[in-house]
Each structure stands twice: as structure tokens, then as C-alpha cells.
Design a protein around this motif. Sequence first.
Motif, PDB file in Angstrom:
ATOM      1  N   UNK A 142      -3.935 -99.835  16.880  1.00 36.66           N
ATOM      2  CA  UNK A 142      -2.919 -99.583  17.913  1.00 36.66           C
ATOM      3  C   UNK A 142      -3.354-100.095  19.287  1.00 36.66           C
ATOM      4  N   UNK A 143      -4.523-100.738  19.363  1.00 30.07           N
ATOM      5  CA  UNK A 143      -4.981-101.274  20.658  1.00 30.07           C
ATOM      6  C   UNK A 143      -4.262-102.593  20.947  1.00 30.07           C
ATOM      7  N   UNK A 144      -4.525-103.162  22.132  1.00 28.09           N
ATOM      8  CA  UNK A 144      -3.880-104.444  22.467  1.00 28.09           C
ATOM      9  C   UNK A 144      -4.753-105.644  22.096  1.00 28.09           C
ATOM     10  N   UNK A 145      -5.859-105.379  21.434  1.00 26.21           N
ATOM     11  CA  UNK A 145      -6.677-106.479  20.909  1.00 26.21           C
ATOM     12  C   UNK A 145      -5.981-107.081  19.691  1.00 26.21           C
ATOM     13  N   UNK A 146      -6.148-108.379  19.486  1.00 27.66           N
ATOM     14  CA  UNK A 146      -5.679-109.004  18.241  1.00 27.66           C
ATOM     15  C   UNK A 146      -6.881-109.196  17.335  1.00 27.66           C
ATOM     16  N   UNK A 147      -6.708-108.725  16.097  1.00 27.06           N
ATOM     17  CA  UNK A 147      -7.828-108.763  15.149  1.00 27.06           C
ATOM     18  C   UNK A 147      -7.899-110.143  14.487  1.00 27.06           C
ATOM     19  N   UNK A 148      -9.050-110.798  14.640  1.00 26.10           N
ATOM     20  CA  UNK A 148      -9.259-112.109  13.995  1.00 26.10           C
ATOM     21  C   UNK A 148      -9.730-111.868  12.555  1.00 26.10           C
ATOM     22  N   UNK A 149      -9.482-112.837  11.651  1.00 21.11           N
ATOM     23  CA  UNK A 149      -9.927-112.639  10.265  1.00 21.11           C
ATOM     24  C   UNK A 149     -11.446-112.442  10.189  1.00 21.11           C
ATOM     25  N   UNK A 150     -11.858-111.470   9.390  1.00 18.78           N
ATOM     26  CA  UNK A 150     -13.297-111.204   9.200  1.00 18.78           C
ATOM     27  C   UNK A 150     -13.542-111.141   7.696  1.00 18.78           C
ATOM     28  N   UNK A 152     -19.649-108.363  11.856  1.00 19.90           N
ATOM     29  CA  UNK A 152     -19.064-108.591  13.171  1.00 19.90           C
ATOM     30  C   UNK A 152     -17.548-108.756  13.080  1.00 19.90           C
ATOM     31  N   UNK A 153     -16.852-108.125  14.001  1.00 16.51           N
ATOM     32  CA  UNK A 153     -15.402-108.299  14.106  1.00 16.51           C
ATOM     33  C   UNK A 153     -15.112-108.993  15.434  1.00 16.51           C
ATOM     34  N   UNK A 154     -14.467-110.165  15.350  1.00 19.57           N
ATOM     35  CA  UNK A 154     -14.057-110.854  16.577  1.00 19.57           C
ATOM     36  C   UNK A 154     -12.654-110.392  16.944  1.00 19.57           C
ATOM     37  N   UNK A 155     -12.466-110.108  18.231  1.00 17.82           N
ATOM     38  CA  UNK A 155     -11.154-109.660  18.719  1.00 17.82           C
ATOM     39  C   UNK A 155     -10.712-110.551  19.864  1.00 17.82           C
TER      40      UNK A 155
END
Length: 380
Positions: free
Chosen positions: A302-310, A315-318
Motif C-alpha cells: 500500500x506504499x507509493x513505492x513501485x515494486x521491481x521484479x525480484x 534484495x528488493x529494488x523499489x
Amino acid sequence: MQIHSKLPHIGTSIFTVMSGLAKEHNAINLSQGFPDFDSNPELLELAKKYTCNSFTQYAPMPGVLALREQIALLIQNCYNAVYDPDTEITVTAGATQGIYTSIAAFITKGDEVIVFEPAYDCYVPAIEVNGGIVKPIELHYPGFTINWNTVKNTITDKTKMILINSPHNPSGTTLTENDLLELEKLIAGKNIIVVSDEVYEHMVFEGKQHQSVARFKTLAAQSIIVSSFGKTIHATGWKMGYAAAPKELMQEFRKVHQFLVFCVNHTLQQALADYLKNESTYKGLHQFYETKRNYFQSLISSSRFTIEPCTGTYFQVLNYKNISDEADIDLAVRLTKEKGLAAIPLSVFYTKKKQQHLLRFCFAKKEETLQRAAEIMCTL
Ligand code: PMP
Ligand code: GLN
């Protein structure tokens, strides 16, 4: 005295900088990649068991044979490839030393080395300090994929080495079987060595297989595989890793290894040799971290970050373009100081410091740590 730096552009590593800042500001540290939970008590018991007079002296130069045998079994077990523990496997002081040694053993002045950017931070300085010329190729965003045509066009008569890394730090993506086949085809018959950084080999998600170069016979014949036990056994501070390569390459690797470190911590090698007998130490790791990845993703959905494929690593890139226009390093510093949460900016892994609005978060953390981090992230 005038000092002529061999590495004039290199400062302190981003991991040291961000972890230091996190400590200073008492921030939750999702920056430097290390677990904040305990290692398996069995492993610690083994370390205690071998902390005795029998192992206080030097280990054999290439590593304790029992451990090299376990490494050979692991590779055979996971990738169906045979490496001779006697001549083709060396225990190193973490992957960092394995990578440095591979580069120092084969790169001389003017040799070109292809690296893919964003590139883990120890590659470029190791190439430069040995007189090599870095030929960076950008991974294609989104997805951080390799354009093999670009690689083909970058190879020259001077290309001596190609460094690959899958699962990939910092992006959290993985190479496919097709990528490895392309690489195999490209270097076949050429005097090019592949150094394959596979430290996250046991952290590949969604039922996919890790594409080790060991799986590809022709490619493996020209490759040095480097891995790290730090990731696999949740003990980054032990700085234990290994390199595996065909005999002719390993012979040269060991010439440098013996004068760089000579050998690696004897007690911990004995402990690891016993611990690895139980396959579950590495076989279940992908499930463990996939659960953590999913948990972290659900907490920040629900945050305004966009989740990049992991698809691998811890590590999770946002992408934060919906949150701020700041440069990633500025945001990383501000988040740490003002919000109490530390992450790693991706621009530092590019020679041209490319700005993509991306931050890397380490999810090798307890649930409660991830919850506290997510609470902050959802307010941004
Ligand atoms: N390569 C990559 C991609 C890494 O992420 C790391 C550190 N986590 C290393 C190499 C170095 O591993 P080690 O700590 O075993 O030296
Ligand atoms: N590999 C770790 C990371 O990517 C850092 C290791 C180090 O601090 N050198 O976060």
C-alpha cells in the motif's frame, strides 16, 4: 612524499557509508546485505567443537580437503557438474577474495574486462588496480536484462574477461538458460575467461533453477565460479567462500591465492565441512527467502513505492518516482537521518552514476524488523 593513488576515483564503499550512517542515526538498516537473525545453533556448536588446538595452525593452502569435497558434492548435486576437489576447488576468504584473485591472476595492463552495470562494487577497483580496462555494459531497464548483441559488439581482441553475476546484486534479477547459452556461444573458441559471481546461488525464486555456468560444459571450461558461504549459512562475518574452475585456470588462481592469503581460517573450514553434509543447509534456502520476499512485498503493497521484479538474492529494488525527485543517494541519506530507515542507492553501481529513482532494500531480516521498516515506508 607524493602519493600516486592507483584508485583515485574510489572512496569508501556505499555499504560502509550507509551502515555507518544507520548506526549513527539509530536507523533500521536495510542497506548493507546481512541477516539480522541468528545463524543455526548447530553451526555455532560445530565452530565451538573445532575451536581447539588441533586447528589453531595453518590450513592447507587450497583449503581443508573435507570441505573441498563437500563443495564438489554440492556442485554435483545442484548442477550435475564434476569438479575435482584436489585440483579444481579452492576455499577463499569470502567471494571478494575469490573475485579479486581471479582478476589478479589473469588481468594485466591493457586487458579489457566486460562488466554489466549496475555492478557489485568490488569488480571495478579490482580490475583497475591490476591495470585492466573496464568495459561497462548497462543492463536494460526495466528487468535488468542483457542485450547479447551489445556484448558481441563490445568484445575486441583485447577482451580477456567477462564478469557475470546471477542472481544479481543489486537488482535482484536472474539470468536465464538462454542468457548462458548466448554467452557460451559468444566466447566459444576465444581466449576469454568468464568470472561468474554466484554468491546467491541458493536464492532463486518461483520454482526457477539457478543457471550456474557449471551447467554448461563448454562455458564452464572457460569459467571460474565464485561463491560465498556468508549468504548460504547466514554468516557473512565468517568471510568464507570458494572458487571452482578447470584445473588449468585453478592452477593460475592458486599461484595468486597463496600469496594473497595463503590459506583461510582453519577452524571454520572444519565446521563448514561437517555442516554441509546436511543438504538442507542450502536446499531449503530459496523457500526461506521467497517467504521473506513475499512478506516484505505484502507489507509495502500500500506504499507509493513501485515494486521491481525480484527473482533472486535477498534484495528488493523499489522505484520511488511517485515519492520524490531527489537523486537516489540524497534520498537514501535523508531517509536514514530523518525517517530512521537505511537503504542502498543504485546509482553508485554505475560508472556514470545513472539516476533511475531506485533504492535497494535488504529483506534478510526478522519479521519485526521488516514490519517496522514497512511502517515508515508506507508513510512516505
Ligand atoms: N558478490 C556479490 C554479488 C555480493 O553481494 C557479495 C557480498 N554480499 C560478494 C560478492 C562478496 O561476498 P563475501 O562477503 O563472501 O566476500
Ligand atoms: N554484499 C553486501 C551487500 O551487497 C555488502 C558486503 C560489504 O559490505 N562489502 O550489501
